[in-house]
Design a protein around this motif. Structure first.
Motif, PDB file in Angstrom:
ATOM      1  N   ILE A 260       0.719  -0.975   0.296  1.00  0.00           N
ATOM      2  CA  ILE A 260       0.031   0.219  -0.515  1.00  0.00           C
ATOM      3  C   ILE A 260       1.095   1.322  -0.045  1.00  0.00           C
ATOM      4  CG2 ILE A 260      -1.950   1.848   1.236  1.00  0.00           C
ATOM      5  CD1 ILE A 260      -2.330  -1.320   2.638  1.00  0.00           C
ATOM      6  N   ARG A 261       0.675   1.759  -1.188  1.00  0.00           N
ATOM      7  CA  ARG A 261       1.799   3.198  -0.939  1.00  0.00           C
ATOM      8  C   ARG A 261       0.479   4.511  -1.893  1.00  0.00           C
ATOM      9  NH1 ARG A 261       5.619   0.390  -5.528  1.00  0.00           N
ATOM     10  NH2 ARG A 261       6.882  -0.567  -3.928  1.00  0.00           N
ATOM     11  N   VAL A 262       0.891   5.241  -0.607  1.00  0.00           N
ATOM     12  CA  VAL A 262       0.185   6.630  -0.012  1.00  0.00           C
ATOM     13  C   VAL A 262       1.464   8.133  -0.986  1.00  0.00           C
ATOM     14  CG1 VAL A 262      -1.076   7.797   1.016  1.00  0.00           C
ATOM     15  CG2 VAL A 262      -1.197   5.952   1.285  1.00  0.00           C
ATOM     16  N   ILE A 263       0.907   8.324  -1.545  1.00  0.00           N
ATOM     17  CA  ILE A 263       1.425   9.097  -2.200  1.00  0.00           C
ATOM     18  C   ILE A 263       0.459  10.940  -2.725  1.00  0.00           C
ATOM     19  CG2 ILE A 263       2.155  10.858  -4.485  1.00  0.00           C
ATOM     20  CD1 ILE A 263       2.020   8.066  -5.958  1.00  0.00           C
ATOM     21  N   THR A 264       0.680  11.770  -1.500  1.00  0.00           N
ATOM     22  CA  THR A 264       0.191  12.787  -0.236  1.00  0.00           C
ATOM     23  C   THR A 264      -0.095  13.801  -1.574  1.00  0.00           C
ATOM     24  OG1 THR A 264       1.745  13.501   0.301  1.00  0.00           O
ATOM     25  CG2 THR A 264       0.633  11.548   1.320  1.00  0.00           C
ATOM     26  N   ASP A 265       1.121  14.185  -1.992  1.00  0.00           N
ATOM     27  CA  ASP A 265       1.263  15.287  -3.379  1.00  0.00           C
ATOM     28  C   ASP A 265       0.927  15.590  -4.670  1.00  0.00           C
ATOM     29  OD1 ASP A 265       1.190  17.886  -1.704  1.00  0.00           O
ATOM     30  OD2 ASP A 265       2.913  16.113  -0.409  1.00  0.00           O
ATOM     31  N   TYR A 266      -0.195  14.306  -4.907  1.00  0.00           N
ATOM     32  CA  TYR A 266      -0.452  13.777  -6.428  1.00  0.00           C
ATOM     33  C   TYR A 266      -0.576  14.450  -7.070  1.00  0.00           C
ATOM     34  CZ  TYR A 266      -2.005  11.467 -10.482  1.00  0.00           C
ATOM     35  OH  TYR A 266      -2.580  10.545 -11.764  1.00  0.00           O
ATOM     36  N   ASN A 267      -0.236  14.816  -8.011  1.00  0.00           N
ATOM     37  CA  ASN A 267      -0.487  16.320  -9.378  1.00  0.00           C
ATOM     38  C   ASN A 267      -0.572  14.992 -10.907  1.00  0.00           C
ATOM     39  OD1 ASN A 267      -1.049  17.646 -11.113  1.00  0.00           O
ATOM     40  ND2 ASN A 267       0.855  18.554 -10.422  1.00  0.00           N
ATOM     41  N   PRO A 268      -1.821  14.476 -11.276  1.00  0.00           N
ATOM     42  CA  PRO A 268      -2.335  14.754 -12.610  1.00  0.00           C
ATOM     43  C   PRO A 268      -1.618  14.798 -13.721  1.00  0.00           C
ATOM     44  CG  PRO A 268      -4.199  15.211 -11.214  1.00  0.00           C
ATOM     45  CD  PRO A 268      -3.178  15.488 -10.749  1.00  0.00           C
ATOM     46  N   ALA A 269      -1.621  16.193 -13.291  1.00  0.00           N
ATOM     47  CA  ALA A 269      -1.047  16.498 -14.845  1.00  0.00           C
ATOM     48  C   ALA A 269       0.674  16.189 -15.751  1.00  0.00           C
ATOM     49  CB  ALA A 269      -1.103  18.087 -14.603  1.00  0.00           C
ATOM     50  N   ASP A 281      10.174  13.156   0.747  1.00  0.00           N
ATOM     51  CA  ASP A 281      10.458  12.834   1.571  1.00  0.00           C
ATOM     52  C   ASP A 281       9.029  11.072   1.809  1.00  0.00           C
ATOM     53  OD1 ASP A 281      10.401  12.254   4.621  1.00  0.00           O
ATOM     54  OD2 ASP A 281       9.402  13.181   5.368  1.00  0.00           O
ATOM     55  N   THR A 282      10.313  10.045   2.382  1.00  0.00           N
ATOM     56  CA  THR A 282       9.532   8.424   2.472  1.00  0.00           C
ATOM     57  C   THR A 282       9.183   8.422   3.999  1.00  0.00           C
ATOM     58  OG1 THR A 282       9.962   8.458   0.113  1.00  0.00           O
ATOM     59  CG2 THR A 282       9.449   6.289   1.599  1.00  0.00           C
ATOM     60  N   LEU A 283       8.341   8.589   4.099  1.00  0.00           N
ATOM     61  CA  LEU A 283       8.159   7.209   5.244  1.00  0.00           C
ATOM     62  C   LEU A 283       6.969   5.735   5.235  1.00  0.00           C
ATOM     63  CD1 LEU A 283       8.123   7.355   8.557  1.00  0.00           C
ATOM     64  CD2 LEU A 283       5.800   8.908   8.071  1.00  0.00           C
ATOM     65  N   ALA A 284       7.742   4.794   5.990  1.00  0.00           N
ATOM     66  CA  ALA A 284       7.248   3.246   6.549  1.00  0.00           C
ATOM     67  C   ALA A 284       6.111   3.806   7.715  1.00  0.00           C
ATOM     68  CB  ALA A 284       8.365   1.985   6.291  1.00  0.00           C
ATOM     69  N   TYR A 285       4.938   3.443   7.563  1.00  0.00           N
ATOM     70  CA  TYR A 285       3.819   3.828   8.618  1.00  0.00           C
ATOM     71  C   TYR A 285       3.161   2.094   8.603  1.00  0.00           C
ATOM     72  CZ  TYR A 285       1.117   4.679  12.794  1.00  0.00           C
ATOM     73  OH  TYR A 285       0.188   5.154  13.336  1.00  0.00           O
ATOM     74  N   LYS A 286       3.472   1.288   9.711  1.00  0.00           N
ATOM     75  CA  LYS A 286       2.961  -0.509   9.492  1.00  0.00           C
ATOM     76  C   LYS A 286       3.417  -0.805   8.547  1.00  0.00           C
ATOM     77  CE  LYS A 286      -0.098   1.480  13.406  1.00  0.00           C
ATOM     78  NZ  LYS A 286      -1.291   1.120  14.284  1.00  0.00           N
ATOM     79  N   LEU A 303      -3.972   8.351   8.165  1.00  0.00           N
ATOM     80  CA  LEU A 303      -4.157   8.102   6.984  1.00  0.00           C
ATOM     81  C   LEU A 303      -4.181   6.549   6.225  1.00  0.00           C
ATOM     82  CD1 LEU A 303      -0.762   9.731   5.217  1.00  0.00           C
ATOM     83  CD2 LEU A 303      -3.135  10.575   4.400  1.00  0.00           C
ATOM     84  N   TYR A 304      -3.776   5.679   8.116  1.00  0.00           N
ATOM     85  CA  TYR A 304      -3.529   3.778   8.579  1.00  0.00           C
ATOM     86  C   TYR A 304      -4.844   4.444   8.962  1.00  0.00           C
ATOM     87  CZ  TYR A 304      -2.885  -0.028  10.163  1.00  0.00           C
ATOM     88  OH  TYR A 304      -2.927  -1.276  10.365  1.00  0.00           O
ATOM     89  N   LEU A 309      -7.769  -0.938   3.505  1.00  0.00           N
ATOM     90  CA  LEU A 309      -6.783  -2.019   3.052  1.00  0.00           C
ATOM     91  C   LEU A 309      -6.383  -2.320   4.090  1.00  0.00           C
ATOM     92  CD1 LEU A 309      -6.520  -0.116  -0.977  1.00  0.00           C
ATOM     93  CD2 LEU A 309      -8.014  -2.337  -0.112  1.00  0.00           C
ATOM     94  N   ARG A 310      -5.244  -3.235   4.006  1.00  0.00           N
ATOM     95  CA  ARG A 310      -4.884  -3.820   4.329  1.00  0.00           C
ATOM     96  C   ARG A 310      -3.709  -5.186   3.792  1.00  0.00           C
ATOM     97  NH1 ARG A 310      -4.978   0.062   6.528  1.00  0.00           N
ATOM     98  NH2 ARG A 310      -5.562  -0.140   8.450  1.00  0.00           N
ATOM     99  N   VAL A 311      -1.632  -5.239   4.019  1.00  0.00           N
ATOM    100  CA  VAL A 311      -1.369  -5.846   2.960  1.00  0.00           C
ATOM    101  C   VAL A 311      -2.352  -7.181   3.518  1.00  0.00           C
ATOM    102  CG1 VAL A 311       1.166  -6.722   2.790  1.00  0.00           C
ATOM    103  CG2 VAL A 311       0.575  -4.261   3.271  1.00  0.00           C
ATOM    104  N   GLY A 312      -1.956  -8.241   2.676  1.00  0.00           N
ATOM    105  CA  GLY A 312      -1.543  -9.705   2.726  1.00  0.00           C
ATOM    106  C   GLY A 312      -3.518  -9.857   2.708  1.00  0.00           C
ATOM    107  N   ARG A 313      -4.039 -10.158   3.049  1.00  0.00           N
ATOM    108  CA  ARG A 313      -5.558  -9.514   3.135  1.00  0.00           C
ATOM    109  C   ARG A 313      -5.704  -9.088   1.452  1.00  0.00           C
ATOM    110  NH1 ARG A 313      -8.603  -6.148   7.151  1.00  0.00           N
ATOM    111  NH2 ARG A 313      -7.056  -6.638   9.209  1.00  0.00           N
ATOM    112  N   PRO A 314      -7.353 -10.353   1.884  1.00  0.00           N
ATOM    113  CA  PRO A 314      -7.471 -10.412  -0.079  1.00  0.00           C
ATOM    114  C   PRO A 314      -8.221  -8.755  -0.804  1.00  0.00           C
ATOM    115  CG  PRO A 314      -8.681 -12.252   1.181  1.00  0.00           C
ATOM    116  CD  PRO A 314      -7.716 -11.561   2.397  1.00  0.00           C
ATOM    117  N   TYR A 315      -8.072  -8.788  -1.667  1.00  0.00           N
ATOM    118  CA  TYR A 315      -8.899  -7.889  -2.137  1.00  0.00           C
ATOM    119  C   TYR A 315     -10.244  -7.917  -1.555  1.00  0.00           C
ATOM    120  CZ  TYR A 315     -10.809  -4.410  -6.009  1.00  0.00           C
ATOM    121  OH  TYR A 315     -11.888  -3.464  -6.326  1.00  0.00           O
TER     122      TYR A 315
END
Length: 782
Positions: A260-269, A281-286, A303-304, A309-315
């Motif tokens: 799971i990757r969260v991009i906090t300042d996404y610019n679609p253009a 700045d990259t941070l690993a949280y849980k 954010l958490y 969504l959780r890693v390891g769980r089915p979609y």
């Protein structure tokens, strides 16, 4: 008053007559050689058929001009008032608010026949036949079309077989067979088959089958000549494998979340490739990776908590929807997008990389307000400034602060007054948390409820010539909504209202209320500390723009309940108990506090005949009971009758309680309130033209008191007489519906008046000056 109303009635009558006369020549703007489509009817020839002709109306490609009250074509009449010179503004305006004539088109009639036939076939009537009969009136240049439906007998499903590419998929789908929309004995209805495809697809996507869509499900109907029985086979096909695809198996696979990757300042253009976005700045949280831009404007824990969504769980598609719902409550976010990128896998299960793309909005804003007033020649001015911060604690907490000041001059003699002006200063402060902020609650419960916590406080200082008053409030509450059930909840944990008059003229209370404890109470110091709960439910659903079928029956339920003073009374009873609290009540800050219970329930519903005509009805009940430290409800908590949302034959606060006659009371405004309310209404609503709507209504109801107060004779509720004290009124209204808001002007007339000493049946002996009441308001009455 009588002269004015008579002129208004004559004006409305004249306008109506002109419109109807114009509508009589309804083919005025129809070219020679063409016909105005006057009437269209859909008739089911077989009376034993279950097909509803009204339900088939949306499949027609051409409908006649709208008839108001199913009779006169007012919109067409208004259009026909316009001349042919479109350069004149009056002609353009009449055509804009009116409706152009619908010119008969034989090609559209043929298309309507095809649409009706196809609709019947889709409902299982495979031998259906539709005929269109036309009747032309050459003199009036009008055409009527009658569609006759011959559905025949429907094809019914005799049995259903299922085919799956794997046993595991069969087991997973058939475990939910109790919720299938298609069963043996049903008509071969394509809409039911489509619903079943969507339901099975949704079920599988909530069990890990990320790539599964309804296109993989097909139905094959096997019919025998001369028989109406159908053997249906539902087939789940194996996945389509495209060249170069990572899908290598012949069966549908279950997917698990790998990252799971969260991009906090996404610019679609700019960020076209989400898998290679560079972050400052990259941070690993849980089990989550967070890619920040120039600042960490949201805490990792926020954010958490708002990601399901959780890693390891089915979609699960439901987890994705809940993530969208939770993140959309964060006011600091402007755009939210959740994407999944399949990853390579050698096993029988697939892996997904989840990307949560966030775009930040503005965090702060300031608004200014300025207004001027003129009260019978006394000029005044008011100004306010509002500041908002949508991310004050890096958790999308919203802070709102407002400061307001007002001044008004006072003319005339001011002898004996303590002030020579009217001044008001107020300050409001609110803080909202997008989370259930409460101790002793499990995190699982907080995540499931997804409530908004609200803290607020306000202080209002008023200076009037007669008195100085301070009003202070403070509250702590929660709001949440159940999206699937369309329920809304509001729980007020504590709400404090404190009113204090530090100074007033010597005989102020004696002048305004020498013998009225109700009026005195509204200006005396009082303290209310309450707890409340509100519930709202509706069955109204969102209609797709392309939907042909409208929801015809909609209802809403509202319930409110609150209690006040119990905590304070309990503490006083423990630490300062006295048996004579009725004569010598408990106080806080030297003020007698209120103790009561109040509950209200309202049910409203409306039936939609078509897109222009509907019938609405409403019934409401309420009761308030003072007890313990109080002998009467606070004035602002009591019920009142009449007004724009009550029995509209009476002005606000001029009805009741019971048979009480307030017309001879000096303080009727304060006396005409009660502890019990009942009201019911029925209203017909019709769209006329442009944004104009018509309302015809009948209202009934009244209020009563629980105790027999000397200032309200005849107001006490009694089971053997209350039904005789129900007031009734009737009337009509004009509404302007601008989509975002609705302006309403209603004229109500008394039909039955329960007040003592007044005409009991104004319906039989009407009098404009006595029995009419005009109401202007915003929004529907219910």
């Amino acid at each position: 008053m009588r002269f004015r109303l008579r002129n208004k009635v004559l004006a409305v009558g004249a306008a109506t007559a002109v419109t109807l006369l114009a509508a009589c020549n309804s083919a005025r703007h129809v070219e020679e050689g063409h016909y105005l489509l006057d009437r269209v009817e859909v008739e089911v020839a077989d009376s034993a058929s279950s097909v509803d002709g009204r339900a088939m109306q949306p499949y027609l490609r051409q409908q006649p001009n709208h008839r108001m009250l199913w009779s006169a074509k007012w919109q067409l009449g208004i259009y026909n008032l316009s001349g042919k010179d479109t350069t004149k503004w009056i002609n353009r305006f009449l055509r804009k608010i009116g409706e152009a004539p619908v010119v008969y088109d034989s090609a559209l009639t043929a298309q309507s026949v095809n649409q009706l036939t196809r609709a019947l076939e889709n409902k299982g009537y495979l031998s259906a036949r539709v005929e269109a009969d036309t009747v032309a009136d050459a003199d009036k240049r009008k055409m009527s079309v009658n569609y006759r439906l011959f559905p025949g007998r429907p094809h019914r499903i005799r049995n259903i077989q299922y085919s799956f590419p794997t046993d595991s998929l069969r087991e997973l789908v058939m475990a939910d067979s109790a919720h299938f929309t298609v069963r043996p004995g049903d008509n071969l209805d394509l809409s039911l088959l489509e619903s079943m495809r969507e339901e099975i697809s949704r079920h599988l996507r909530n069990r890990g089958y990320f790539a599964f869509t309804k296109e993989y499900i097909t139905f094959n109907a096997d019919t025998t000549e001369g028989s109406l029985d159908v053997d249906l086979t539902m087939t789940v096909r194996p996945p389509y494998v495209r060249p170069g695809s990572i899908q290598t198996l012949d069966d549908h696979r279950e997917y698990f979340v790998r990252s799971i990757r969260v991009i906090t300042d996404y610019n679609p253009a700019v960020d076209t490739d989400i898998t290679s976005i560079a972050a400052q700045d990259t941070l690993a949280y849980k089990d989550m990776e967070i890619f920040y831009g120039d600042k960490r404007y949201l805490r990792p824990s926020v954010l958490y908590e708002n990601c399901f969504l959780r890693v390891g769980r089915p979609y699960r598609e439901a987890d994705v929807n809940r993530t969208y719902q939770a993140l959309s409550r964060l006011n600091i976010l402007k755009f939210i997008n959740v994407r999944f990128v399949p990853a390579m896998s050698d096993g029988r299960t697939g892996l997904l990389d989840a990307y949560i793309l966030l775009t930040r909005g503005k965090s702060q804003s300031v608004a200014f307000e300025l207004e001027g007033t003129n009260s019978e020649g006394d000029l005044g001015v008011a100004a306010a400034i509002t500041y908002s911060h949508r991310n004050v604690g890096k958790g999308s907490e919203t802070l709102t602060a407002k400061v307001r000041g007002a001044y008004e001059s006072i003319s005339g003699k001011i002898d004996g007054f303590i002030h020579d002006r009217y001044m008001e200063y107020s300050a409001d402060l609110g803080l909202d948390f997008p989370k259930f902020k409460a101790p002793f609650l499990k995190e699982s419960f907080k995540r499931r409820v997804m409530a908004t916590t609200e803290f607020n406080m306000s202080l209002n200082y008023q200076e009037r010539p007669e008195y100085t008053r301070i009003i202070a409030t403070a509250g702590w509450g929660y709001r949440w909504m159940e999206r699937r059930t369309r329920n809304r909840h509001t729980f007020t944990l504590i709400d404090v209202n404190y009113v204090y008059l530090p100074e007033s003229t010597i005989d102020f209370l004696d002048q305004i209320a020498p013998d009225n404890p109700l009026l005195r109470y509204s200006y005396e110091d009082h303290f209310i500390m309450r707890m409340g709960y509100s519930f709202y439910h509706t069955n109204k659903r969102r209609e797709a723009p392309w939907s042909r079928q409208m929801q015809q029956n909609v209802y809403t339920i509202r319930v409110n309940a609150e209690v006040a003073g119990n905590l304070l009374f309990g503490l006083n009873s423990i630490f300062n108990h006295r048996s004579d609290f009725r004569r010598n009540p408990y106080k806080i800050f030297g003020i007698r506090y209120s103790q009561y219970f109040k509950a209200e329930a309202d049910y409203g519903a409306f039936h939609i005949f078509d897109r222009r005509n509907s019938l609405a009805w409403h019934i409401g009940l309420g009761i308030g009971i003072p007890y313990g430290n109080s002998t009467i409800l606070p004035f602002e908590k009591r019920f009142y009758g009449g007004g724009a949302n009550g029995v509209r034959g009476w002005a606000v606060r001029t009805l009741g309680p019971g048979s009480f006659d307030g017309s001879n009371s000096v303080s009727s405004f304060i006396n005409q309130c009660g502890d019990i309310r009942f009201d019911a209404s029925v209203e017909y609503r019709a769209k006329l033209f442009w944004v104009v709507e018509l309302g015809l209504f009948v209202d009934m109801g009244n209020i009563w008191t629980i105790h027999d107060y000397p200032n309200q004779p005849g107001g006490m509720f009694r089971f053997n007489t209350f039904y005789k004290q129900l007031a009734a009124s009737y009337g009509a209204g004009i509404r302007l519906d601008f989509s975002y808001f609705l302006l309403r002007l209603d004229l109500g007339m008394k039909a039955h008046n329960p007040a003592r000493g007044q005409e009991p049946w104004p319906l039989i002996h009407p009098k404009w000056s006595r029995d009419s009441s005009l109401h202007f308001s915003i929004g529907y009455p219910f």
